[in-house]
Design an enzyme around this catalytic site. Structure first.
Site, short mmCIF file in Angstrom:
data_model
loop_
_atom_site.label_atom_id
_atom_site.label_comp_id
_atom_site.label_asym_id
_atom_site.label_seq_id
_atom_site.Cartn_x
_atom_site.Cartn_y
_atom_site.Cartn_z
N ARG A 133 -20.77 2.81 -49.67
CA ARG A 133 -20.56 1.85 -48.59
C ARG A 133 -21.09 0.46 -48.94
O ARG A 133 -20.47 -0.55 -48.61
CB ARG A 133 -21.20 2.37 -47.30
CG ARG A 133 -20.53 3.66 -46.83
CD ARG A 133 -21.00 4.09 -45.47
NE ARG A 133 -20.33 5.32 -45.07
CZ ARG A 133 -20.46 5.88 -43.89
NH1 ARG A 133 -21.24 5.32 -42.97
NH2 ARG A 133 -19.84 7.00 -43.59
N ASP A 174 -21.79 -0.84 -29.14
CA ASP A 174 -21.96 -0.30 -30.48
C ASP A 174 -22.75 -1.32 -31.29
O ASP A 174 -22.75 -2.52 -30.96
CB ASP A 174 -20.61 -0.02 -31.14
CG ASP A 174 -20.73 1.01 -32.26
OD1 ASP A 174 -20.45 2.19 -32.00
OD2 ASP A 174 -21.13 0.64 -33.38
#
Length: 290
Positions: A48, A160
Protein backbone atom coordinates in the site's frame (compact mmCIF):
# COMPACT_ATOMS: atom_id res chain seq x y z
CA UNK A 1 16.96 7.00 9.29
CA UNK A 2 15.01 3.92 10.44
CA UNK A 3 13.03 3.17 7.25
CA UNK A 4 16.14 1.85 5.58
CA UNK A 5 16.29 -0.43 2.54
CA UNK A 6 17.48 -3.96 3.17
CA UNK A 7 16.70 -5.91 0.02
CA UNK A 8 15.12 -5.66 -3.39
CA UNK A 9 11.43 -6.54 -3.65
CA UNK A 10 9.71 -8.12 -6.60
CA UNK A 11 7.31 -5.22 -7.25
CA UNK A 12 8.83 -3.53 -10.31
CA UNK A 13 12.26 -3.62 -8.71
CA UNK A 14 11.18 -1.47 -5.81
CA UNK A 15 12.96 -2.12 -2.48
CA UNK A 16 11.31 -3.71 0.52
CA UNK A 17 10.86 -2.01 3.85
CA UNK A 18 13.16 -3.07 6.69
CA UNK A 19 11.87 -4.49 9.97
CA UNK A 20 12.88 -1.30 11.76
CA UNK A 21 11.18 0.78 9.10
CA UNK A 22 8.00 -1.28 9.43
CA UNK A 23 8.01 -0.76 13.19
CA UNK A 24 8.38 2.99 12.79
CA UNK A 25 5.57 3.28 10.25
CA UNK A 26 3.29 0.94 12.21
CA UNK A 27 3.85 2.94 15.41
CA UNK A 28 2.98 6.15 13.56
CA UNK A 29 -0.18 4.60 12.09
CA UNK A 30 -1.21 3.30 15.52
CA UNK A 31 -0.72 6.74 17.08
CA UNK A 32 -2.66 8.45 14.26
CA UNK A 33 -5.69 6.19 13.92
CA UNK A 34 -5.43 3.34 16.44
CA UNK A 35 -4.92 0.60 13.84
CA UNK A 36 -2.57 -2.11 15.08
CA UNK A 37 -0.31 -3.64 12.43
CA UNK A 38 1.31 -6.85 13.68
CA UNK A 39 4.47 -8.13 11.94
CA UNK A 40 2.54 -10.40 9.55
CA UNK A 41 0.98 -7.24 8.02
CA UNK A 42 4.36 -6.05 6.77
CA UNK A 43 3.80 -7.23 3.18
CA UNK A 44 0.39 -5.54 3.10
CA UNK A 45 1.83 -2.27 4.38
CA UNK A 46 4.63 -2.42 1.81
CA UNK A 47 2.19 -2.90 -1.06
CA UNK A 48 0.00 0.00 0.00
CA UNK A 49 2.80 2.45 0.76
CA UNK A 50 4.47 1.66 -2.57
CA UNK A 51 1.58 3.48 -4.23
CA UNK A 52 2.56 6.61 -2.32
CA UNK A 53 6.23 6.14 -3.27
CA UNK A 54 5.27 5.99 -6.96
CA UNK A 55 2.90 8.94 -6.68
CA UNK A 56 5.52 11.17 -5.04
CA UNK A 57 8.47 9.90 -7.07
CA UNK A 58 10.43 8.30 -4.24
CA UNK A 59 12.58 5.29 -5.07
CA UNK A 60 12.99 3.84 -1.58
CA UNK A 61 11.15 3.60 1.73
CA UNK A 62 14.14 5.39 3.21
CA UNK A 63 13.39 8.48 1.10
CA UNK A 64 9.64 8.26 1.74
CA UNK A 65 10.22 7.90 5.48
CA UNK A 66 12.43 10.97 5.54
CA UNK A 67 9.60 12.90 3.92
CA UNK A 68 6.77 11.50 6.08
CA UNK A 69 8.56 12.31 9.33
CA UNK A 70 9.64 15.77 8.20
CA UNK A 71 7.55 18.84 9.15
CA UNK A 72 6.38 19.15 5.54
CA UNK A 73 5.37 15.50 5.38
CA UNK A 74 3.59 15.65 8.72
CA UNK A 75 1.51 18.51 7.37
CA UNK A 76 0.90 17.33 3.81
CA UNK A 77 1.27 13.55 3.59
CA UNK A 78 -0.35 11.95 6.63
CA UNK A 79 -3.93 12.03 5.31
CA UNK A 80 -2.83 10.47 1.99
CA UNK A 81 -0.83 7.80 3.80
CA UNK A 82 -3.80 6.91 6.01
CA UNK A 83 -6.00 6.77 2.90
CA UNK A 84 -3.74 4.02 1.56
CA UNK A 85 -3.35 1.91 4.69
CA UNK A 86 -6.95 1.83 5.92
CA UNK A 87 -9.11 -1.11 4.88
CA UNK A 88 -12.40 -0.24 3.20
CA UNK A 89 -14.54 -3.35 2.74
CA UNK A 90 -18.28 -2.85 2.55
CA UNK A 91 -21.39 -3.88 0.64
CA UNK A 92 -25.00 -2.86 0.19
CA UNK A 93 -27.27 -4.69 2.67
CA UNK A 94 -24.28 -6.26 4.40
CA UNK A 95 -25.30 -8.38 7.42
CA UNK A 96 -28.95 -8.20 6.31
CA UNK A 97 -30.53 -9.49 9.53
CA UNK A 98 -29.91 -6.08 11.09
CA UNK A 99 -32.39 -4.28 8.87
CA UNK A 100 -35.60 -6.15 9.81
CA UNK A 101 -34.69 -5.72 13.49
CA UNK A 102 -34.13 -2.01 12.90
CA UNK A 103 -37.52 -1.60 11.20
CA UNK A 104 -39.61 -3.98 13.32
CA UNK A 105 -38.13 -3.42 16.79
CA UNK A 106 -35.85 -0.40 17.11
CA UNK A 107 -37.78 2.26 15.19
CA UNK A 108 -41.17 1.51 16.83
CA UNK A 109 -39.55 1.52 20.29
CA UNK A 110 -37.83 4.87 19.70
CA UNK A 111 -41.02 6.39 18.33
CA UNK A 112 -43.09 5.07 21.24
CA UNK A 113 -40.72 5.96 24.07
CA UNK A 114 -39.08 9.15 22.80
CA UNK A 115 -41.15 10.36 19.82
CA UNK A 116 -38.00 9.99 17.76
CA UNK A 117 -38.72 10.45 14.06
CA UNK A 118 -41.98 12.24 14.79
CA UNK A 119 -41.28 14.93 17.37
CA UNK A 120 -37.87 15.45 15.80
CA UNK A 121 -35.87 13.65 13.10
CA UNK A 122 -34.24 10.35 13.98
CA UNK A 123 -30.45 10.83 14.10
CA UNK A 124 -28.37 7.92 12.85
CA UNK A 125 -24.58 7.69 12.59
CA UNK A 126 -22.84 5.33 10.16
CA UNK A 127 -19.34 5.20 11.66
CA UNK A 128 -16.65 3.90 9.32
CA UNK A 129 -18.90 4.33 6.28
CA UNK A 130 -16.21 3.61 3.65
CA UNK A 131 -17.51 4.24 0.10
CA UNK A 132 -21.08 4.81 1.25
CA UNK A 133 -22.85 1.48 0.76
CA UNK A 134 -23.96 1.26 4.40
CA UNK A 135 -25.40 4.78 4.83
CA UNK A 136 -27.17 4.57 1.46
CA UNK A 137 -28.61 1.19 2.44
CA UNK A 138 -29.86 2.77 5.66
CA UNK A 139 -31.28 5.71 3.71
CA UNK A 140 -33.25 3.28 1.53
CA UNK A 141 -34.54 1.32 4.52
CA UNK A 142 -35.54 4.45 6.45
CA UNK A 143 -37.12 6.04 3.38
CA UNK A 144 -39.27 2.95 2.89
CA UNK A 145 -40.28 3.13 6.55
CA UNK A 146 -41.12 6.83 6.15
CA UNK A 147 -43.39 6.00 3.21
CA UNK A 148 -45.48 3.86 5.56
CA UNK A 149 -45.37 6.11 8.64
CA UNK A 150 -46.78 9.64 8.13
CA UNK A 151 -44.46 12.50 9.14
CA UNK A 152 -41.53 10.20 10.01
CA UNK A 153 -38.24 12.02 9.39
CA UNK A 154 -34.58 11.11 9.74
CA UNK A 155 -31.03 12.24 9.07
CA UNK A 156 -27.91 10.16 8.51
CA UNK A 157 -24.40 11.23 9.50
CA UNK A 158 -21.66 9.15 7.86
CA UNK A 159 -17.96 9.32 8.68
CA UNK A 160 -14.66 7.75 7.70
CA UNK A 161 -11.02 8.59 8.21
CA UNK A 162 -10.21 8.20 4.50
CA UNK A 163 -10.83 11.26 2.34
CA UNK A 164 -10.54 9.05 -0.76
CA UNK A 165 -13.49 6.82 0.12
CA UNK A 166 -15.54 9.82 1.28
CA UNK A 167 -15.15 11.43 -2.14
CA UNK A 168 -16.50 8.24 -3.73
CA UNK A 169 -19.33 8.06 -1.20
CA UNK A 170 -20.46 11.61 -1.91
CA UNK A 171 -20.62 10.86 -5.63
CA UNK A 172 -22.78 7.81 -4.99
CA UNK A 173 -21.77 6.06 -8.23
CA UNK A 174 -21.43 2.25 -8.18
CA UNK A 175 -20.76 -0.56 -10.62
CA UNK A 176 -23.72 -2.79 -11.38
CA UNK A 177 -22.12 -5.76 -9.64
CA UNK A 178 -21.81 -3.70 -6.43
CA UNK A 179 -25.57 -3.08 -6.26
CA UNK A 180 -26.60 -6.71 -6.83
CA UNK A 181 -27.64 -7.16 -3.15
CA UNK A 182 -30.16 -4.30 -3.46
CA UNK A 183 -33.72 -5.67 -3.90
CA UNK A 184 -35.16 -5.05 -7.36
CA UNK A 185 -37.91 -2.74 -6.13
CA UNK A 186 -35.40 -0.53 -4.36
CA UNK A 187 -33.09 -0.50 -7.39
CA UNK A 188 -35.88 0.91 -9.55
CA UNK A 189 -36.77 3.51 -6.93
CA UNK A 190 -33.37 4.69 -5.70
CA UNK A 191 -30.79 3.96 -8.43
CA UNK A 192 -30.31 5.84 -11.71
CA UNK A 193 -28.77 3.95 -14.63
CA UNK A 194 -26.02 5.74 -16.54
CA UNK A 195 -27.13 7.31 -19.81
CA UNK A 196 -23.98 5.93 -21.40
CA UNK A 197 -24.76 2.28 -22.25
CA UNK A 198 -21.05 1.50 -22.19
CA UNK A 199 -20.89 2.42 -18.52
CA UNK A 200 -22.23 -0.36 -16.34
CA UNK A 201 -22.89 2.03 -13.48
CA UNK A 202 -25.72 3.42 -11.41
CA UNK A 203 -25.99 6.49 -9.20
CA UNK A 204 -27.95 7.00 -6.01
CA UNK A 205 -30.90 9.33 -6.69
CA UNK A 206 -30.37 12.93 -5.52
CA UNK A 207 -33.15 12.78 -2.91
CA UNK A 208 -31.42 9.86 -1.17
CA UNK A 209 -27.94 11.40 -1.44
CA UNK A 210 -29.37 14.50 0.23
CA UNK A 211 -30.31 12.42 3.27
CA UNK A 212 -26.67 11.61 4.09
CA UNK A 213 -24.07 14.06 5.39
CA UNK A 214 -20.49 12.76 4.95
CA UNK A 215 -17.54 13.97 7.01
CA UNK A 216 -13.98 12.91 7.78
CA UNK A 217 -13.57 11.76 11.36
CA UNK A 218 -10.68 10.11 13.17
CA UNK A 219 -11.75 7.73 15.95
CA UNK A 220 -8.62 8.66 17.86
CA UNK A 221 -9.81 12.25 18.33
CA UNK A 222 -10.67 12.76 21.98
CA UNK A 223 -14.38 13.56 21.58
CA UNK A 224 -14.66 12.84 17.82
CA UNK A 225 -15.13 16.59 17.37
CA UNK A 226 -18.86 16.04 17.90
CA UNK A 227 -21.30 17.73 20.22
CA UNK A 228 -24.49 16.02 19.09
CA UNK A 229 -25.95 12.70 20.24
CA UNK A 230 -27.49 9.94 18.13
CA UNK A 231 -30.43 7.58 18.44
CA UNK A 232 -28.72 4.79 16.51
CA UNK A 233 -25.06 4.14 15.73
CA UNK A 234 -23.94 1.62 13.13
CA UNK A 235 -20.32 0.75 13.92
CA UNK A 236 -19.99 -2.53 12.10
CA UNK A 237 -16.72 -4.28 11.33
CA UNK A 238 -14.73 -1.31 12.58
CA UNK A 239 -13.31 -2.29 15.97
CA UNK A 240 -11.80 -5.52 14.60
CA UNK A 241 -8.83 -3.43 13.44
CA UNK A 242 -8.03 -2.21 16.97
CA UNK A 243 -6.51 -3.90 20.02
CA UNK A 244 -8.76 -4.55 23.03
CA UNK A 245 -7.79 -1.46 25.09
CA UNK A 246 -8.43 0.75 22.06
CA UNK A 247 -11.75 -1.04 21.39
CA UNK A 248 -12.96 -0.33 24.93
CA UNK A 249 -11.80 3.28 24.85
CA UNK A 250 -13.43 3.81 21.44
CA UNK A 251 -16.77 2.27 22.41
CA UNK A 252 -16.92 4.30 25.62
CA UNK A 253 -16.63 7.41 23.45
CA UNK A 254 -19.44 6.14 21.25
CA UNK A 255 -21.58 5.68 24.35
CA UNK A 256 -20.98 9.31 25.28
CA UNK A 257 -22.91 10.21 22.11
CA UNK A 258 -25.63 7.60 22.70
CA UNK A 259 -28.36 8.55 25.22
CA UNK A 260 -30.03 5.98 27.45
CA UNK A 261 -32.01 3.26 25.67
CA UNK A 262 -30.59 4.14 22.26
CA UNK A 263 -28.95 1.49 20.07
CA UNK A 264 -25.60 0.55 18.62
CA UNK A 265 -25.21 -2.08 15.88
CA UNK A 266 -21.90 -3.97 15.72
CA UNK A 267 -20.53 -6.43 13.17
CA UNK A 268 -21.35 -10.12 13.65
CA UNK A 269 -17.64 -10.94 13.86
CA UNK A 270 -17.11 -8.50 16.72
CA UNK A 271 -17.55 -9.32 20.40
CA UNK A 272 -17.89 -6.99 23.37
CA UNK A 273 -17.26 -9.76 25.89
CA UNK A 274 -14.91 -8.60 28.62
CA UNK A 275 -15.28 -4.91 27.76
CA UNK A 276 -16.62 -2.65 30.53
CA UNK A 277 -19.34 -0.74 28.73
CA UNK A 278 -22.78 0.66 29.61
CA UNK A 279 -24.44 -1.58 27.02
CA UNK A 280 -26.77 -4.57 27.13
CA UNK A 281 -27.24 -7.02 24.27
CA UNK A 282 -30.76 -7.10 22.83
CA UNK A 283 -30.09 -9.25 19.74
CA UNK A 284 -27.02 -10.77 18.07
CA UNK A 285 -24.49 -7.93 17.62
CA UNK A 286 -27.11 -5.29 18.64
CA UNK A 287 -26.79 -3.41 21.94
CA UNK A 288 -28.75 -0.83 23.91
CA UNK A 289 -27.34 1.93 26.10
CA UNK A 290 -28.12 1.48 29.81
Amino acid sequence: MTAEVTNQGSDRGMPSISDSGFRRFSELIYSLCGIKLPPHKKTMLEARLRRRLRSLGFGTFDEYGEYVFSPEGMENELVSMINEVTTNKTDFFREPAHYPFLVDKVLPALMRDFEVGIGRPLRLWSAGCSTGEEPYTLAMVLSEFADRVPDFDFSIFATDISTKVLEAARLGIYRLDKVEPVPEGLKKKYLLRSRDPEKKEVRIVPALRGRVAFRRLNFMDEDFGLTESFDIIFCRNVIIYFDRPTQERLLKRFCEHLPRDRYIFMGHSETLNGLRLPLKQVAPSIYQRI
